[in-house]
Design an enzyme around this catalytic site. Structure first.
Site, PDB file in Angstrom:
ATOM      1  N   GLN A 127       5.785   1.998  -9.794  1.00  0.00           N
ATOM      2  CA  GLN A 127       5.593   3.405 -10.444  1.00  0.00           C
ATOM      3  C   GLN A 127       7.124   4.330 -10.436  1.00  0.00           C
ATOM      4  O   GLN A 127       6.996   5.210 -11.128  1.00  0.00           O
ATOM      5  CB  GLN A 127       4.686   4.194  -9.250  1.00  0.00           C
ATOM      6  CG  GLN A 127       4.361   5.479 -10.898  1.00  0.00           C
ATOM      7  CD  GLN A 127       3.720   5.345 -11.461  1.00  0.00           C
ATOM      8  OE1 GLN A 127       2.408   4.543 -12.131  1.00  0.00           O
ATOM      9  NE2 GLN A 127       4.513   5.446 -12.861  1.00  0.00           N
ATOM     10  N   HIS A 176      -4.707  -4.237 -19.198  1.00  0.00           N
ATOM     11  CA  HIS A 176      -3.329  -2.993 -18.336  1.00  0.00           C
ATOM     12  C   HIS A 176      -4.629  -2.195 -17.720  1.00  0.00           C
ATOM     13  O   HIS A 176      -4.583  -1.644 -18.889  1.00  0.00           O
ATOM     14  CB  HIS A 176      -2.662  -2.227 -19.462  1.00  0.00           C
ATOM     15  CG  HIS A 176      -1.305  -1.734 -18.741  1.00  0.00           C
ATOM     16  ND1 HIS A 176      -0.324  -2.646 -18.903  1.00  0.00           N
ATOM     17  CD2 HIS A 176      -1.763  -0.916 -18.568  1.00  0.00           C
ATOM     18  CE1 HIS A 176       0.693  -1.433 -18.643  1.00  0.00           C
ATOM     19  NE2 HIS A 176      -0.356  -0.271 -18.199  1.00  0.00           N
ATOM     20  N   TRP A 202      -2.394  11.142 -15.138  1.00  0.00           N
ATOM     21  CA  TRP A 202      -2.413  10.252 -16.720  1.00  0.00           C
ATOM     22  C   TRP A 202      -3.198  10.836 -18.049  1.00  0.00           C
ATOM     23  O   TRP A 202      -2.970  11.048 -19.068  1.00  0.00           O
ATOM     24  CB  TRP A 202      -0.875   9.333 -17.017  1.00  0.00           C
ATOM     25  CG  TRP A 202      -0.681   9.005 -16.321  1.00  0.00           C
ATOM     26  CD1 TRP A 202       0.873   9.072 -16.312  1.00  0.00           C
ATOM     27  CD2 TRP A 202       0.093   8.655 -15.114  1.00  0.00           C
ATOM     28  NE1 TRP A 202       1.357   8.924 -15.590  1.00  0.00           N
ATOM     29  CE2 TRP A 202       0.783   8.473 -14.055  1.00  0.00           C
ATOM     30  CE3 TRP A 202      -1.737   8.142 -14.298  1.00  0.00           C
ATOM     31  CZ2 TRP A 202       1.219   8.012 -13.193  1.00  0.00           C
ATOM     32  CZ3 TRP A 202      -1.175   7.271 -12.720  1.00  0.00           C
ATOM     33  CH2 TRP A 202       0.188   7.925 -12.321  1.00  0.00           C
TER      34      TRP A 202
HETATM   35 ZN   LIG Z   1       0.855   1.754 -17.684  1.00  0.00          ZN
END
Ligand SMILES: [Zn+2]
Length: 413
Positions: free
Chosen positions: A152, A57, A315
């Site tokens: 997203q 991921h 992030w």
């Molecule tokens: Zn992710």
């Protein structure tokens, strides 16, 4: 080429692994430590030889963009999505290819040879997806890359979201993604899951959904995804990523949920460094860890693995490609430093991840399988984590792809 003096996980003694071109030709027990033989042999020095690490991921289209054009000041997931929307407007085909390949090099340097990347397809031009389809071909000698069509900004809440997902699959995405907890309403979240499962079933794609990546205990799309997988008989091909809301579910609901999860047979990915950083942001104290129930999923006999998620993006500002760093952090954060967990912790970045990616017989140290493997710096799982070890050599398609020189310490007292 042969590998001598190898230890294999779950087996006693030493082994000689013979490679024939791109396949593992033989695995033979050694009666004693073998002296280095011909020049072509690799000496594992009585340490582990394992199949390559897996990154199940990551978001390669977003990596190496932190601070462009602005930093995520709050450190939250939702400001991350806002910052990314600004950066996304500046992306170009070449920009995505250059950053993705730099990141893939970082992964290769840490022994990773299988990668699943989510690629943002909430973009009318599908710029990132087009670039990533090219990257997948261009890096074949380094890694096997799976591309997830990842919405997203939502499927139902984004203009033409369904059409973009369908187009992304037609253009070559391997996996159908989703983000039901981000859709505008609960109903849209549910319908997005039904849509994406139908798309995957129709096209033969795998499924990997960003599912309940929030501390909101009312975010319950995992049950929808698991039930869709169960009814369609697709569990082994479906992955729920993050499921961090499960860390906030009460135990009564979770015990009912686990019954369904087990029946569904779906896979789980947790990204422990990302989640410990992004979740718990609405709490004062006591503060939640914001992770899914990794140990409990594992103990219930379900398949769970660890991923990095981000490397220097809106992030998450850190990361260097080292999945062993994620493993160590995850074992701490998930209360998995017990003796038995440590004995088999490499499962979380090797076999379990390979199962999530449906690699099947393309993965593993067995005769007839691809000659892709790692020589590690320690003799067992426990010592590998304790010593903060490394992959010393990465072999791919029967050839040395990466060799790391161990750091040398000089002492003068
Ligand atoms: Zn992710």
């Amino acid at each position: 080429m042969n590998i001598i003096n190898a230890r294999l996980r779950g087996k006693a003694g030493l082994f000689r692994i013979e490679l024939d071109g791109e396949r593992i030709a033989a695995i033979k027990p050694q009666a004693a430590v073998a002296a280095p033989g011909t020049d072509g042999d690799l000496d594992a020095q009585q340490n582990l030889v394992v199949p390559p690490f897996v990154e199940p991921h990551i978001h390669l289209d977003a990596t190496l963009t932190a601070g462009e054009p602005k930093w995520n000041m709050s450190g939250t997931l939702f400001e991350g999505i806002e910052r990314w929307a600004e950066r996304k407007a500046l992306t170009t085909h070449d920009d995505i290819k250059v950053r993705s390949k730099k990141t893939i090099d970082m992964l290769v340097d840490h022994g990773i040879q299988h990668v699943r990347t989510h690629v943002d397809v909430t973009d009318p031009t599908l710029t990132a997806l087009k670039a990533m389809v090219e990257v997948r071909e261009e890096v074949r000698d380094l890694i096997d890359l799976q591309i997830v069509a990842f919405p997203q900004e939502g499927i139902e809440s984004y203009a033409n979201g369904r059409a973009l997902m369908t187009e992304a699959v037609a253009m070559g995405a391997d996996v159908v993604g989703g983000i039901p907890h981000f859709e505008n309403t609960r109903d849209q979240g549910v319908s997005s899951v039904k849509f994406l499962m139908e798309l995957a079933e129709r096209t033969g794609c795998l499924v990997d959904v960003h599912c309940d990546e929030t501390d909101d205990p009312q975010s319950r799309f995992l049950e929808v995804l698991a039930e869709e997988a169960r009814v369609r008989g697709m569990g082994a091909r479906v992955t729920a990523s993050h499921t961090t809301a499960m860390g906030s579910y009460d135990n009564a609901y979770c015990s009912k949920l686990f019954r369904l999860l087990k029946m569904s047979g779906i896979n789980f990915v947790s990204c422990p460094t990302e989640s410990i950083h992004l979740q718990g942001r609405f709490d004062t104290y006591p503060k939640r860890r914001g992770l899914t129930r990794v140990a409990e999923i594992d103990r219930a006999g379900m398949n769970v693995c660890f991923g990095q998620d981000s490397i220097v993006d809106p992030w998450y500002p850190l990361g260097n490609g080292n999945i062993l760093r994620i493993l160590e952090a995850g074992l701490h954060i998930c209360h998995m430093l017990g003796y038995e967990d440590l004995q088999r912790c490499l499962d979380l970045i090797t076999d379990n991840s390979a199962r999530t990616l449906n690699l099947g017989e393309r993965y593993g140290i067995e005769v007839g399988r691809p000659a892709n493997l790692l020589l590690l710096s320690a003799p067992d799982d426990y010592e590998m984590v304790r010593s903060q070890g490394h992959a010393w050599v990465s072999v791919r398609h029967g050839k040395v792809l990466m060799r790391r020189t161990p750091a040398r310490i000089e002492r003068f007292g």
